[in-house]
Design a protein around this motif. Sequence first.
Motif, short mmCIF file in Angstrom:
data_model
loop_
_atom_site.label_atom_id
_atom_site.label_comp_id
_atom_site.label_asym_id
_atom_site.label_seq_id
_atom_site.Cartn_x
_atom_site.Cartn_y
_atom_site.Cartn_z
N MET A 1 -1.07 30.57 -1.14
CA MET A 1 -0.83 29.44 -2.15
C MET A 1 -0.09 28.51 -2.57
O MET A 1 -0.56 27.71 -2.73
CB MET A 1 -1.11 31.03 -3.05
N GLU A 2 1.10 28.48 -1.55
CA GLU A 2 1.67 28.38 -1.31
C GLU A 2 1.58 26.39 -0.48
O GLU A 2 1.99 25.16 -1.28
CB GLU A 2 2.93 27.94 -1.45
N GLY A 3 0.66 27.22 0.49
CA GLY A 3 -0.06 25.88 1.31
C GLY A 3 -0.79 25.30 0.17
O GLY A 3 -1.16 24.02 0.32
N ILE A 4 -1.63 26.07 -0.40
CA ILE A 4 -2.74 25.51 -0.79
C ILE A 4 -2.11 24.15 -1.84
O ILE A 4 -2.64 22.85 -2.36
CB ILE A 4 -3.95 26.12 -1.51
N LEU A 5 -0.94 24.50 -2.87
CA LEU A 5 -1.04 24.00 -3.75
C LEU A 5 0.44 22.73 -3.07
O LEU A 5 0.42 21.07 -4.05
CB LEU A 5 0.42 24.85 -4.55
N LYS A 6 0.46 22.25 -2.29
CA LYS A 6 1.63 21.37 -1.63
C LYS A 6 0.09 20.21 -1.37
O LYS A 6 0.47 19.02 -0.40
CB LYS A 6 1.72 21.92 0.00
N GLY A 7 -0.95 20.86 -0.51
CA GLY A 7 -2.46 20.29 -0.40
C GLY A 7 -1.98 20.18 0.76
O GLY A 7 -2.52 19.18 1.71
#
Length: 104
Positions: A98-104
């Motif tokens: 999820m953190e990776g997705i939010l960082k783009g």
Amino acid sequence: MGFKENLREELKFQDIKQKELSEKTGISVNTLRNYINDHNALPNIYSAVKIAKALNTTVEALVLGEKQLPKEETKLQKSIRLFSKLSDKDQTTFLRLMEGILKG
């Protein structure tokens, strides 16, 4: 419908096993089975409240089958419910994803 049918339906709706409810309430699995399967077994008021709280519902809903509003699980509620069923390792993996997705 009575308490046992409403409890059985709520457990099915929330995809919660008797063992999981037992852990949340401190009520033994055997006692919960009696509430669900025995025609005459009803919890005392304290146990009914524990069960209702653990299922995020009301005692009235379990006893009378009355729901305040149609119970629709929000995306957040569903996410939290499913996340809590993951192992610690899978929770960590999920959070990193999820953190990776939010960082783009």
